[in-house]
Design a protein around this motif. Structure first.
Motif, short mmCIF file in Angstrom:
data_model
loop_
_atom_site.label_atom_id
_atom_site.label_comp_id
_atom_site.label_asym_id
_atom_site.label_seq_id
_atom_site.Cartn_x
_atom_site.Cartn_y
_atom_site.Cartn_z
N MET A 1 0.84 -1.20 0.00
CA MET A 1 0.00 0.00 0.00
C MET A 1 0.87 1.25 0.00
N SER A 2 0.36 2.29 -0.64
CA SER A 2 1.12 3.54 -0.72
C SER A 2 0.16 4.70 -0.94
N SER A 3 0.71 5.91 -0.96
CA SER A 3 -0.08 7.13 -1.09
C SER A 3 -1.00 7.06 -2.31
N GLY A 4 -2.26 7.43 -2.09
CA GLY A 4 -3.24 7.40 -3.17
C GLY A 4 -4.15 6.19 -3.15
N ASP A 5 -3.75 5.14 -2.43
CA ASP A 5 -4.59 3.94 -2.34
C ASP A 5 -5.84 4.24 -1.51
N LYS A 6 -6.90 3.48 -1.80
CA LYS A 6 -8.15 3.62 -1.07
C LYS A 6 -8.77 2.25 -0.83
N GLY A 7 -9.64 2.17 0.20
CA GLY A 7 -10.39 0.94 0.40
C GLY A 7 -10.26 0.35 1.79
N ASP A 8 -10.79 -0.87 1.92
CA ASP A 8 -10.85 -1.53 3.22
C ASP A 8 -9.48 -1.85 3.80
N ASP A 12 -8.11 -0.83 7.49
CA ASP A 12 -7.50 -1.75 8.45
C ASP A 12 -6.14 -1.23 8.90
N LEU A 13 -5.36 -0.72 7.96
CA LEU A 13 -4.05 -0.14 8.27
C LEU A 13 -4.19 1.02 9.24
N GLN A 14 -5.09 1.95 8.95
CA GLN A 14 -5.28 3.12 9.80
C GLN A 14 -5.73 2.72 11.21
N ALA A 15 -6.63 1.74 11.28
CA ALA A 15 -7.13 1.30 12.59
C ALA A 15 -6.01 0.68 13.42
N ARG A 16 -5.15 -0.10 12.77
CA ARG A 16 -4.04 -0.71 13.50
C ARG A 16 -3.02 0.33 13.94
N LEU A 17 -2.76 1.31 13.11
CA LEU A 17 -1.85 2.40 13.50
C LEU A 17 -2.44 3.21 14.65
N LYS A 18 -3.77 3.34 14.65
CA LYS A 18 -4.45 4.07 15.73
C LYS A 18 -4.31 3.33 17.06
N GLN A 19 -4.34 1.99 17.00
CA GLN A 19 -4.17 1.20 18.22
C GLN A 19 -2.83 1.48 18.87
N LEU A 20 -1.82 1.77 18.05
CA LEU A 20 -0.47 2.01 18.56
C LEU A 20 -0.17 3.50 18.74
N ASP A 21 -1.21 4.33 18.59
CA ASP A 21 -1.08 5.76 18.85
C ASP A 21 -0.25 6.49 17.79
N TRP A 22 -0.20 5.95 16.58
CA TRP A 22 0.52 6.61 15.49
C TRP A 22 -0.43 7.41 14.60
N TYR A 23 -1.69 7.03 14.56
CA TYR A 23 -2.65 7.68 13.66
C TYR A 23 -3.79 8.26 14.49
N GLU A 24 -4.03 9.58 14.37
CA GLU A 24 -5.01 10.25 15.19
C GLU A 24 -6.33 10.56 14.48
N GLY A 32 -3.65 9.05 2.58
CA GLY A 32 -3.21 10.42 2.35
C GLY A 32 -1.97 10.76 3.14
N ALA A 33 -1.70 12.06 3.25
CA ALA A 33 -0.47 12.53 3.89
C ALA A 33 -0.37 12.11 5.35
N LYS A 34 -1.50 12.11 6.07
CA LYS A 34 -1.46 11.75 7.48
C LYS A 34 -1.18 10.25 7.68
N THR A 35 -1.68 9.44 6.75
CA THR A 35 -1.38 8.00 6.82
C THR A 35 0.08 7.76 6.50
N VAL A 36 0.59 8.46 5.49
CA VAL A 36 2.02 8.36 5.14
C VAL A 36 2.88 8.71 6.35
N SER A 37 2.53 9.82 7.03
CA SER A 37 3.29 10.25 8.20
C SER A 37 3.24 9.21 9.31
#
Length: 210
Positions: A1-8, A12-24, A32-37
Motif C-alpha cells: 500500500m502507498s499514497s493514493g490507495d483507497k479501500g478496506d 484496516d491499516l489506519q485502525a491498527r496504526l491508531k491502536q499504537l497511537d501513530w494515527y489520530e 493520504g499525507a497523514k497516513t504516510v506520516s
C-alpha cells in the motif's frame, strides 16, 4: 500500500496504526499525507526503512503488534459506556477518589460513593509491582514521556513517586499479555483523557487488591 490507495485495506491499516497511537484522525480508507506520516513514524521506531509505504515487512510487524480492528473501530463508532458493577473499597466512598482495584482490573472515579466513570486497567509485573495504599494526585502531565524508559505516557496522573495512571498504547495493542513498570495503564484513550480533565491535583487515590 502507498499514497493514493483507497479501500478496506487502508481502513484496516489506519485502525491498527491508531491502536499504537501513530494515527489520530478519523479512519477514512484514504492513504493520504497523514497516513504516510503515521507509517513513517511506525517504520522509524521499528528500524524499518522509512518510506511511508507499506511493504510486507512493515505489514507483518504491524499485524504482529496489533489485534484485528472491530467493525466499530473501522467506522469511527465510539462505544457507549456500560454500567459499572465495580466493587468499591470502603476508602473510596467519601469525597473525590480515584479508586483502583487490582483483582477487578478496574479504575473508577468516585464522588461521594457514586461512580462517575470507569475503565479497564493493568498493573506492574512481579518485579515492578504497583504499590497498594492511599495516595493523592501529586501532579499531572498531559504529554508525559518517561525519562527512565523513554516511553510515551499521555494523560499521566502521578500518585506515588514515579507511578502514575496513564494511557498505554501497548495495553491497547497487547491487552493483559503485557504489564507496566509499576504504573496503572489505561487502554482507552478517550476515557483516560476524560479522567485527566476531571481529576485535580490533591484528589485521593486508593489502590487495593480486592
Amino acid at each position: 500500500m502507498s499514497s493514493g490507495d483507497k479501500g478496506d485495506k487502508v481502513k484496516d491499516l489506519q485502525a491498527r496504526l491508531k491502536q499504537l497511537d501513530w494515527y489520530e484522525p478519523k479512519i477514512d480508507g484514504v492513504y493520504g499525507a497523514k497516513t504516510v506520516s503515521a507509517v513513517k513514524g511506525f517504520q522509524g521506531k521499528r528500524e524499518i526503512p522509512v518510506t511511508g509505504e507499506v511493504d510486507q515487512r512493515t505489514l507483518d510487524r504491524l499485524t504482529a503488534m496489533t489485534r484485528k480492528p472491530t467493525t466499530d473501530e473501522l467506522n469511527n463508532v465510539v462505544a457507549k459506556p456500560k454500567p459499572s458493577s465495580m466493587n468499591l473499597d470502603d476508602r473510596c466512598l467519601q469525597g473525590r477518589v480515584v479508586c483502583i482495584s487490582k483483582k477487578q482490573r478496574k479504575l473508577a472515579l468516585v464522588v461521594d460513593g457514586t461512580i462517575q466513570m470507569s475503565m479497564d486497567v493493568r498493573f506492574g509485573s512481579e518485579l515492578t509491582p504497583t504499590r497498594n495504599g492511599v495516595f493523592s494526585v501529586g501532579w499531572k502531565s498531559r504529554n508525559h514521556v518517561s525519562k527512565l524508559y523513554g516511553s510515551k505516557m499521555p494523560y499521566a496522573l502521578f500518585f506515588s513517586g514515579g507511578q502514575a495512571v496513564h494511557y498505554s498504547s501497548d495495553f491497547a495493542a497487547r491487552g493483559y499479555n503485557g504489564s507496566s513498570h509499576g504504573c496503572v495503564n489505561v487502554r482507552n484513550k478517550e476515557k483516560v483523557a476524560a479522567l485527566f480533565d476531571a481529576v485535580s491535583v490533591g484528589d485521593k487515590v486508593v489502590v487495593y487488591t480486592g
